[in-house]
Motif scaffolding. Structure first.
Motif, PDB file in Angstrom:
ATOM      1  N   GLU A 123       0.833  -1.206   0.000  1.00  0.00           N
ATOM      2  CA  GLU A 123       0.000   0.000   0.000  1.00  0.00           C
ATOM      3  C   GLU A 123       0.866   1.253   0.000  1.00  0.00           C
ATOM      4  O   GLU A 123       0.563   2.228  -0.712  1.00  0.00           O
ATOM      5  CB  GLU A 123      -0.931  -0.001   1.209  1.00  0.00           C
ATOM      6  CG  GLU A 123      -1.984  -1.093   1.164  1.00  0.00           C
ATOM      7  CD  GLU A 123      -2.780  -1.184   2.448  1.00  0.00           C
ATOM      8  OE1 GLU A 123      -2.597  -0.328   3.343  1.00  0.00           O
ATOM      9  OE2 GLU A 123      -3.578  -2.122   2.571  1.00  0.00           O
ATOM     10  N   LEU A 124       1.935   1.248   0.771  1.00  0.00           N
ATOM     11  CA  LEU A 124       2.831   2.404   0.789  1.00  0.00           C
ATOM     12  C   LEU A 124       3.497   2.604  -0.566  1.00  0.00           C
ATOM     13  O   LEU A 124       3.635   3.743  -1.040  1.00  0.00           O
ATOM     14  CB  LEU A 124       3.902   2.229   1.869  1.00  0.00           C
ATOM     15  CG  LEU A 124       3.446   2.348   3.317  1.00  0.00           C
ATOM     16  CD1 LEU A 124       4.608   2.075   4.259  1.00  0.00           C
ATOM     17  CD2 LEU A 124       2.878   3.731   3.587  1.00  0.00           C
ATOM     18  N   VAL A 127       3.286   5.886  -2.987  1.00  0.00           N
ATOM     19  CA  VAL A 127       4.480   6.565  -3.493  1.00  0.00           C
ATOM     20  C   VAL A 127       4.410   6.683  -5.005  1.00  0.00           C
ATOM     21  O   VAL A 127       4.719   7.740  -5.579  1.00  0.00           O
ATOM     22  CB  VAL A 127       5.761   5.818  -3.048  1.00  0.00           C
ATOM     23  CG1 VAL A 127       6.978   6.313  -3.794  1.00  0.00           C
ATOM     24  CG2 VAL A 127       5.957   5.952  -1.551  1.00  0.00           C
ATOM     25  N   GLU A 128       4.002   5.623  -5.680  1.00  0.00           N
ATOM     26  CA  GLU A 128       3.868   5.657  -7.142  1.00  0.00           C
ATOM     27  C   GLU A 128       2.814   6.678  -7.569  1.00  0.00           C
ATOM     28  O   GLU A 128       3.005   7.410  -8.539  1.00  0.00           O
ATOM     29  CB  GLU A 128       3.509   4.267  -7.674  1.00  0.00           C
ATOM     30  CG  GLU A 128       4.638   3.275  -7.607  1.00  0.00           C
ATOM     31  CD  GLU A 128       5.817   3.687  -8.477  1.00  0.00           C
ATOM     32  OE1 GLU A 128       5.608   4.219  -9.589  1.00  0.00           O
ATOM     33  OE2 GLU A 128       6.959   3.493  -8.019  1.00  0.00           O
ATOM     34  N   ALA A 129       1.705   6.725  -6.809  1.00  0.00           N
ATOM     35  CA  ALA A 129       0.656   7.695  -7.138  1.00  0.00           C
ATOM     36  C   ALA A 129       1.170   9.111  -6.932  1.00  0.00           C
ATOM     37  O   ALA A 129       0.902  10.016  -7.745  1.00  0.00           O
ATOM     38  CB  ALA A 129      -0.575   7.446  -6.278  1.00  0.00           C
ATOM     39  N   ALA A 130       1.942   9.339  -5.880  1.00  0.00           N
ATOM     40  CA  ALA A 130       2.490  10.665  -5.617  1.00  0.00           C
ATOM     41  C   ALA A 130       3.494  11.037  -6.705  1.00  0.00           C
ATOM     42  O   ALA A 130       3.532  12.199  -7.151  1.00  0.00           O
ATOM     43  CB  ALA A 130       3.146  10.705  -4.251  1.00  0.00           C
ATOM     44  N   ARG A 131       4.282  10.109  -7.163  1.00  0.00           N
ATOM     45  CA  ARG A 131       5.249  10.385  -8.239  1.00  0.00           C
ATOM     46  C   ARG A 131       4.522  10.703  -9.543  1.00  0.00           C
ATOM     47  O   ARG A 131       4.922  11.600 -10.293  1.00  0.00           O
ATOM     48  CB  ARG A 131       6.160   9.194  -8.453  1.00  0.00           C
ATOM     49  CG  ARG A 131       7.225   9.058  -7.403  1.00  0.00           C
ATOM     50  CD  ARG A 131       8.159   7.918  -7.713  1.00  0.00           C
ATOM     51  NE  ARG A 131       9.108   7.744  -6.616  1.00  0.00           N
ATOM     52  CZ  ARG A 131       9.761   6.641  -6.365  1.00  0.00           C
ATOM     53  NH1 ARG A 131       9.583   5.570  -7.139  1.00  0.00           N
ATOM     54  NH2 ARG A 131      10.589   6.570  -5.358  1.00  0.00           N
ATOM     55  N   GLN A 137       1.548  11.917  -9.797  1.00  0.00           N
ATOM     56  CA  GLN A 137       0.908  13.224  -9.614  1.00  0.00           C
ATOM     57  C   GLN A 137       1.957  14.324  -9.763  1.00  0.00           C
ATOM     58  O   GLN A 137       1.690  15.364 -10.368  1.00  0.00           O
ATOM     59  CB  GLN A 137       0.256  13.292  -8.228  1.00  0.00           C
ATOM     60  CG  GLN A 137      -0.524  14.556  -7.965  1.00  0.00           C
ATOM     61  CD  GLN A 137      -1.774  14.654  -8.853  1.00  0.00           C
ATOM     62  OE1 GLN A 137      -2.297  13.647  -9.325  1.00  0.00           O
ATOM     63  NE2 GLN A 137      -2.226  15.859  -9.093  1.00  0.00           N
ATOM     64  N   ALA A 138       3.149  14.108  -9.222  1.00  0.00           N
ATOM     65  CA  ALA A 138       4.216  15.116  -9.316  1.00  0.00           C
ATOM     66  C   ALA A 138       4.680  15.270 -10.760  1.00  0.00           C
ATOM     67  O   ALA A 138       5.044  16.362 -11.180  1.00  0.00           O
ATOM     68  CB  ALA A 138       5.380  14.714  -8.431  1.00  0.00           C
ATOM     69  N   ALA A 139       4.647  14.207 -11.526  1.00  0.00           N
ATOM     70  CA  ALA A 139       5.077  14.275 -12.932  1.00  0.00           C
ATOM     71  C   ALA A 139       4.077  15.051 -13.755  1.00  0.00           C
ATOM     72  O   ALA A 139       4.443  15.690 -14.746  1.00  0.00           O
ATOM     73  CB  ALA A 139       5.268  12.886 -13.478  1.00  0.00           C
ATOM     74  N   LYS A 140       2.801  15.011 -13.375  1.00  0.00           N
ATOM     75  CA  LYS A 140       1.766  15.706 -14.135  1.00  0.00           C
ATOM     76  C   LYS A 140       1.779  17.197 -13.874  1.00  0.00           C
ATOM     77  O   LYS A 140       1.429  17.982 -14.726  1.00  0.00           O
ATOM     78  CB  LYS A 140       0.383  15.145 -13.768  1.00  0.00           C
ATOM     79  CG  LYS A 140       0.139  13.758 -14.279  1.00  0.00           C
ATOM     80  CD  LYS A 140      -1.268  13.322 -13.909  1.00  0.00           C
ATOM     81  CE  LYS A 140      -1.517  11.873 -14.330  1.00  0.00           C
ATOM     82  NZ  LYS A 140      -2.820  11.434 -13.909  1.00  0.00           N
ATOM     83  N   THR A 141       2.159  17.632 -12.693  1.00  0.00           N
ATOM     84  CA  THR A 141       2.148  19.064 -12.381  1.00  0.00           C
ATOM     85  C   THR A 141       3.438  19.707 -12.875  1.00  0.00           C
ATOM     86  O   THR A 141       4.518  19.150 -12.782  1.00  0.00           O
ATOM     87  CB  THR A 141       2.034  19.293 -10.864  1.00  0.00           C
ATOM     88  OG1 THR A 141       3.122  18.661 -10.207  1.00  0.00           O
ATOM     89  CG2 THR A 141       0.731  18.760 -10.324  1.00  0.00           C
ATOM     90  N   PRO A 142       3.316  20.908 -13.471  1.00  0.00           N
ATOM     91  CA  PRO A 142       4.517  21.591 -13.979  1.00  0.00           C
ATOM     92  C   PRO A 142       5.377  22.115 -12.841  1.00  0.00           C
ATOM     93  O   PRO A 142       4.883  22.555 -11.811  1.00  0.00           O
ATOM     94  CB  PRO A 142       3.959  22.731 -14.821  1.00  0.00           C
ATOM     95  CG  PRO A 142       2.576  22.942 -14.316  1.00  0.00           C
ATOM     96  CD  PRO A 142       2.111  21.643 -13.758  1.00  0.00           C
TER      97      PRO A 142
END
Length: 103
Positions: free
Chosen positions: A85-86, A90-94, A96-101
Motif C-alpha cells: 500500500e505504501l 508513493v507511485e501515485a504521488a510520483r 501526480q508530481a510528474a503531471k504538475t509543472p
C-alpha cells in the motif's frame, strides 16, 4: 567361609557383598571414609544423569517455543500488505508530481 556367588550364574568368580559400613566392626576409619566417598560418587552420578535428562527436555522445549515464534512471525509477515500500500501511494504521488509543472 566361601565368597557369595551371583545367583543364576554358573561362574566361579565371586561378586561384591553388600555391607553397612556403620555396622561393620572389621572396617577401619579410613576404609569407612573410602566407602562413604564411593557412595557419594554414585549418588552424584545418579543426580547428574537425572539433571542431564531434565536439561535436555528443557532445551528441547525452549527450542520448540523459539522455532514456533520464528515460524509464526514469518507467517504473519508474509500476510501483511502494508508495504504494498505504501509503494502504491508513493507511485501515485510520483505520477501526480510528474503531471504538475515545475516552476
Amino acid at each position: 567361609m566361601a565368597a557369595p556367588r551371583e545367583p543364576g550364574r554358573d561362574s566361579e568368580a565371586p561378586f561384591a557383598k553388600r555391607i553397612d559400613p556403620a555396622r561393620e566392626p572389621e572396617l577401619s576409619a579410613e576404609q569407612r571414609r573410602v566407602v562413604q566417598r564411593a557412595e557419594e560418587a554414585l549418588r552424584q552420578r545418579g543426580l547428574q544423569r537425572r539433571l542431564r535428562g531434565r536439561n535436555l527436555l528443557t532445551g528441547l522445549g525452549i527450542g520448540a517455543v523459539v522455532l514456533g515464534i520464528y515460524g509464526f512471525t514469518f507467517y504473519k509477515i508474509s500476510q501483511e500488505r502494508f508495504l504494498d500500500e505504501l509503494e502504491q501511494e508513493v507511485e501515485a504521488a510520483r505520477a501526480q508530481a510528474a503531471k504538475t509543472p515545475v516552476n
